[in-house]
Design a protein around this motif. Sequence first.
Motif: not given
Length: 255
Positions: A159-178
């Motif tokens: 419902a267009g809420l992609h603009y309300a959070t960060a949405v990306e596709r990444l390879p597994l080794p490049e996941l954000p830290p945490g």
Amino acid sequence: MIEDEAGNALRLWGEATGDAVLLDGFHALKHALRFGADVRVAVTADKKSALDLAAELADDLTDVLDERLVEIPARTLRELLPRVHPTQVAALAVRPDRRANLDTMSRAPRQAPVVVLDNPRNLGNVGAVIRLAAGFGATGVVTTGDIDPWHPNAVRAGAGLHYATAVERLPLPELPPGPLYALDPEGDDIRSIPLPDDALIAFGSERHGISPELRERATRLVALPMRPQVSSYNLATSVAMALFHWGGPDPAQRP
């Protein structure tokens, strides 16, 4: 004058189609506008009905939609779209900057988790998860694998809420830290484990679960409570349960 306006809208549609995000339906356009999307063109086959809907459900946007929506013939709208949404509204918007999204998800300290979908297969489920993540105020949603989380079917389901959070596709080794908390039936009961704000919360597919590669990277395996002999929950249901357990600030107070 009206014909000139419609003709200009169709020209803009043609120019923007290549890399633009299709906002399919009134609610997708509504949410995209609320969360700052750069909407290049918005069209409808019934402007009066669209504005009536805005007055009922999105009065904060009535004037904006009155200015931005251009009425075109219903036949023309059908030619622009694979299928016309029941609200007879569609728009094209600029996809958010990838670098900015990645910076948002990598920034420390993070105040809310990032949801990781490990090789999801259903675009509707991806969109439903993004809608949930936006509602809970999650920092973002990352998908691994080969499907694009910005595919029109996912944006429609979200419902267009992609603009309300960060949405990306990444390879597994490049996941954000945490710290990475992966949902797995063999994990510890999630109810006994607090999920930190900077967590990555990872979910596998309903059929195959998390991949061996993600399992190896996991800080901890956690499991949702489930009655014996029940095979699995729907992906979006699992995400909702985990985010509800995370809790965090009142969603209404989050940016």
